[in-house]
Every structure is written in C-alpha cells, then in structure tokens.
Enzyme design. Sequence first.
Site, PDB file in Angstrom:
ATOM      1  N   ARG A   4       1.047  -1.994   5.402  1.00  0.00           N
ATOM      2  CA  ARG A   4       1.240  -1.252   4.155  1.00  0.00           C
ATOM      3  C   ARG A   4       0.946   0.239   4.337  1.00  0.00           C
ATOM      4  NH1 ARG A   4       0.989  -4.245  -0.905  1.00  0.00           N
ATOM      5  NH2 ARG A   4       2.310  -6.034  -0.503  1.00  0.00           N
ATOM      6  N   ARG A  10       8.495   7.081  -6.315  1.00  0.00           N
ATOM      7  CA  ARG A  10       8.390   5.918  -7.208  1.00  0.00           C
ATOM      8  C   ARG A  10       8.552   6.285  -8.679  1.00  0.00           C
ATOM      9  NH1 ARG A  10       8.155   2.002  -9.062  1.00  0.00           N
ATOM     10  NH2 ARG A  10       6.412   0.587  -8.822  1.00  0.00           N
ATOM     11  N   ASP A  31      10.269  -5.405   1.837  1.00  0.00           N
ATOM     12  CA  ASP A  31       9.244  -6.322   1.332  1.00  0.00           C
ATOM     13  C   ASP A  31       9.574  -7.707   1.854  1.00  0.00           C
ATOM     14  OD1 ASP A  31       6.863  -6.349  -0.673  1.00  0.00           O
ATOM     15  OD2 ASP A  31       7.999  -8.166  -1.109  1.00  0.00           O
TER      16      ASP A  31
HETATM   17  O1  CP3 Z   1       3.659  -2.170   5.675  1.00  0.00           O
HETATM   18  C1  CP3 Z   1       4.508  -1.373   5.251  1.00  0.00           C
HETATM   19  O2  CP3 Z   1       4.276  -0.173   5.040  1.00  0.00           O
HETATM   20  C2  CP3 Z   1       5.944  -1.850   5.065  1.00  0.00           C
HETATM   21  C3  CP3 Z   1       6.286  -2.239   3.756  1.00  0.00           C
HETATM   22  C4  CP3 Z   1       5.760  -3.548   3.169  1.00  0.00           C
HETATM   23  C5  CP3 Z   1       5.688  -3.740   1.761  1.00  0.00           C
HETATM   24  N1  CP3 Z   1       5.369  -5.040   1.544  1.00  0.00           N
HETATM   25  C6  CP3 Z   1       5.970  -2.729   0.743  1.00  0.00           C
HETATM   26  C7  CP3 Z   1       5.467  -2.918  -0.627  1.00  0.00           C
HETATM   27  C8  CP3 Z   1       5.416  -4.746   3.780  1.00  0.00           C
HETATM   28  C9  CP3 Z   1       5.263  -5.075   5.247  1.00  0.00           C
HETATM   29  C10 CP3 Z   1       5.187  -5.682   2.730  1.00  0.00           C
HETATM   30  C11 CP3 Z   1       4.857  -7.099   2.973  1.00  0.00           C
HETATM   31  C12 CP3 Z   1       4.445  -7.950   1.850  1.00  0.00           C
HETATM   32  N2  CP3 Z   1       4.876  -7.957   0.560  1.00  0.00           N
HETATM   33  C13 CP3 Z   1       3.546  -9.021   1.987  1.00  0.00           C
HETATM   34  C14 CP3 Z   1       2.918  -9.437   3.271  1.00  0.00           C
HETATM   35  C15 CP3 Z   1       1.821  -8.523   3.642  1.00  0.00           C
HETATM   36  C16 CP3 Z   1       0.606  -8.689   2.839  1.00  0.00           C
HETATM   37  O3  CP3 Z   1       0.205  -7.721   2.209  1.00  0.00           O
HETATM   38  O4  CP3 Z   1       0.081  -9.801   2.881  1.00  0.00           O
HETATM   39  C17 CP3 Z   1       3.413  -9.638   0.722  1.00  0.00           C
HETATM   40  C18 CP3 Z   1       2.531 -10.812   0.390  1.00  0.00           C
HETATM   41  C19 CP3 Z   1       4.280  -8.961  -0.163  1.00  0.00           C
HETATM   42  C20 CP3 Z   1       4.532  -9.309  -1.575  1.00  0.00           C
HETATM   43  C21 CP3 Z   1       4.267  -8.173  -2.454  1.00  0.00           C
HETATM   44  N3  CP3 Z   1       5.031  -7.019  -2.508  1.00  0.00           N
HETATM   45  C22 CP3 Z   1       3.245  -8.064  -3.441  1.00  0.00           C
HETATM   46  C23 CP3 Z   1       2.178  -9.127  -3.703  1.00  0.00           C
HETATM   47  C24 CP3 Z   1       3.434  -6.824  -4.056  1.00  0.00           C
HETATM   48  C25 CP3 Z   1       2.715  -6.280  -5.264  1.00  0.00           C
HETATM   49  C26 CP3 Z   1       1.449  -5.633  -4.818  1.00  0.00           C
HETATM   50  C27 CP3 Z   1       0.988  -4.583  -5.795  1.00  0.00           C
HETATM   51  O5  CP3 Z   1       0.024  -3.947  -5.416  1.00  0.00           O
HETATM   52  O6  CP3 Z   1       1.565  -4.419  -6.900  1.00  0.00           O
HETATM   53  C28 CP3 Z   1       4.510  -6.170  -3.429  1.00  0.00           C
HETATM   54  C29 CP3 Z   1       5.050  -4.826  -3.754  1.00  0.00           C
HETATM   55  C30 CP3 Z   1       5.041  -3.832  -2.629  1.00  0.00           C
HETATM   56  N4  CP3 Z   1       5.580  -4.046  -1.385  1.00  0.00           N
HETATM   57  C31 CP3 Z   1       4.568  -2.483  -2.683  1.00  0.00           C
HETATM   58  C32 CP3 Z   1       4.843  -1.912  -1.431  1.00  0.00           C
HETATM   59  C33 CP3 Z   1       4.592  -0.502  -0.975  1.00  0.00           C
HETATM   60  C34 CP3 Z   1       3.961  -1.803  -3.895  1.00  0.00           C
HETATM   61  C35 CP3 Z   1       5.081  -1.573  -4.836  1.00  0.00           C
HETATM   62  C36 CP3 Z   1       4.985  -0.376  -5.725  1.00  0.00           C
HETATM   63  O7  CP3 Z   1       5.344   0.725  -5.286  1.00  0.00           O
HETATM   64  O8  CP3 Z   1       4.657  -0.553  -6.896  1.00  0.00           O
END
Ligand code: CP3
Length: 341
Positions: free
Chosen positions: A23, A36, A72
């Site tokens: 992330r 965003r 994602d």
């Molecule tokens: O690592 C990186 O920089 C690459 C981008 C990346 C994102 N998600 C961007 C993202 C990666 C590798 C992920 C993987 C991901 N997504 C996982 C596996 C890794 C982990 O953390 O266990 C999971 C379980 C997800 C599912 C997911 N996506 C959730 C639960 C959420 C919401 C989290 C929140 O804080 O609201 C997301 C959204 C997400 N994916 C964001 C980002 C930068 C935040 C979105 C936003 O800008 O509002």
Amino acid sequence: MNTRFLDACNQRPTDAVPIWMMRQAGRYMSEYRALRKKYSILEMIKTPELAVEVTLQPANAFDIDAAIIFADILPPLEGMGLELTFEKGVGPVIHNPIRTPADIAALTQPDPRESLSFTLKAIALTRRELAGRIPLIGFSGAPFTLASYAIEGGSSRNYIIAKSLMYGEPQAWHALMEKLSILVGEYLFAQAEAGAQVLQLFDSWVGALSPADYREYVLPHSARAIARAKEAGVPVIHFGTNTGGMLPLIKEAGGDVIGVDWRIEMADARKILGADVAMQGNLDPVTLFAPSEVLKRRAAAIIDPMRGHPGFIFNLGHGLHKETSPEKVAELVDFVHKYSK
Ligand code: CP3
C-alpha cells in the site's frame, strides 16, 4: 538500474537490503489525496494513465527499490459477474454475494486479458515510464481471500458465511476455488507478459484458517494459481498475514519469496521456512507511529538476523495506514539502506 529487489527475489547477494511497502500508494500521500478529490478509486484503477501516475507517486517521493502497480485485489471479481463498489467509511462491498452452489455454477470464467485489460495496459505504460529505474511488481488476490470477499459480500471478522459454505458445500467450494485459481493464475501470467517483473499473491486473510483447513480447502488452489504464474518465468512472492502456524504449507503451495507479518519473529520464520526460499517482511505498519529511535530499533532487529542470508526484502507486515506520515516513511527507507549496507 537498481536490481537489488530482483536480486533478493532470486536469493542473490545485494549491496543493501531492498525495501518497498505494501500500500505504498494511497491516502497517506497528499499527491494521492489530490487525485482522489477528482476520481473514485475504481475510476483511478480503470484509467491506465491515472493508474500509472499513482504507481509512480511513491516511486518519485521515496528511495524505494520497487514499484507496485496501482490496482486492487477485487476488480477481478467483476468479470465473474459480481457487482463491486467502494463505500466511504465501509470499504469494499459486493452487492450480489455468492451464497449457494447455484450462484457458484452461474459465475463466468472471464479472460483477464479482456476483463482486466486496463491494469495490463497500465503495467505496460508504467514500465515505459520507469525506464528501468526500479522493477515493477504485478499482483493478484489469492483464491481464498477473493472467495471470502465474494461470499461475505465485504470485509469480515470471523468468516462465518464463507467457512459455512466451505464446510457445508465442499464440492461447490472447490468448484469456486478452481474458477478463482484459474482466473488468478491467468491474470498473474498476463501481468508478467505485459511487463510485470515480479508477481505478488496477496492471501491477506488466510490466517483465519487452521492449518488443516488450509491444506484441505485452499492449498491445491493457491498452488494451481502460483504454478501457472511461474510459467511466465518471473519470481512470485506469496504473502499472507497470521500465517506463523502454517508457514510450511504456504511454502508448499509455492513462491520464490514468502511474505510474513510481524506476529512471528523473522529469525523464527527463517528457521521454519529453511534457506532455500527468499523472505519478505515484516515490520508492524503501526511502528511508523513510534518515535524514530523505536522505529529504527525495530527495523534493525528485523535486518540483523537476516544478515548472511541473501534473499531478504524489507517490507511491512501489512499495508501502510492512511494516517502514516510520509516523513516517517522516508526515514525508514533511508535507515534500512544505510543500516544494511
Ligand atoms: O500496494 C499498493 O500500493 C498497490 C495498490 C493496492 C491497493 N489495494 C490500493 C487500494 C494493493 C496491492 C491493494 C491490495 C488489497 N486490496 C488487499 C490486499 C492487501 C491487504 O491490504 O491485505 C485487500 C484486502 C484489498 C481490499 C481493499 N481495497 C480494502 C479492504 C479497501 C478499503 C480500505 C480502506 O481503507 O478504505 C480497498 C481500497 C483501496 N485499495 C485503497 C487503496 C489505495 C484505498 C482507497 C481510497 O482511496 O479510498
């Protein structure tokens, strides 16, 4: 060109320990928050030019040794017929979750080259922009973590709905996991073809399972996905959290690099995994909220036992939190390089 990260993936010696952070693109960076304001997360993921821009934000701000494509783990589910949105304050929501064997039979087996063409295009464009400066990582969610979202309909604490289906309808469960593993394997393969130099499989929630359940219900499917990804000829990182009690099984499923979280000491994980696999981890991301001297002490304690073992990549044990200060991230990156040299 900085090859530290690729060298470590291949267990070759490096001049310093490579570091990147899960992330590493996201809301803790003001550059990300600015974009965003104009676009939703799915718009950013599905517009290759925006995905490239976000991928490069941390690569330009910090001296990190790898970039990870901005995407994602959940959009692959859309191609199977599931409706995905991200709700403010809630996180991801699947509006038509899978609950019955008939739901599973109705899922399509999409071709990721079509259903996820935006990410493949973003990978090709990012490689061009990086021009060899640092390597680019592609990734996918693993079958179990994807199944848990598809069945629960969102994030879950105890996975009661998913595990009920797993135990109660084992044939349908295996059919779902087979469809997911084919999708994941093909998607990872296609990302390598598009230019990803390393692939990471995120099985973020697999630690919710007992080792026996992992072996019976998950391992063969993760193994199938990893074996297909490996046909592309690039290193694969196999990551999960809370996996201290099942590391031999995670290793058995495959991966050139095993990613671990902070709930196990790196030295203990090394003893369990053996010397024939590279390792990635494992700082608690909340350590970035500690005073610098505590942060450095904890980082040093991760690096020290790995000295003399080529094949170590410094990372967090899980993703960066949105409240993290970018200054602390920069401090950590510089410390890891200087201290490990
Ligand atoms: O690592 C990186 O920089 C690459 C981008 C990346 C994102 N998600 C961007 C993202 C990666 C590798 C992920 C993987 C991901 N997504 C996982 C596996 C890794 C982990 O953390 O266990 C999971 C379980 C997800 C599912 C997911 N996506 C959730 C639960 C959420 C919401 C989290 C929140 O804080 O609201 C997301 C959204 C997400 N994916 C964001 C980002 C930068 C935040 C979105 C936003 O800008 O509002």
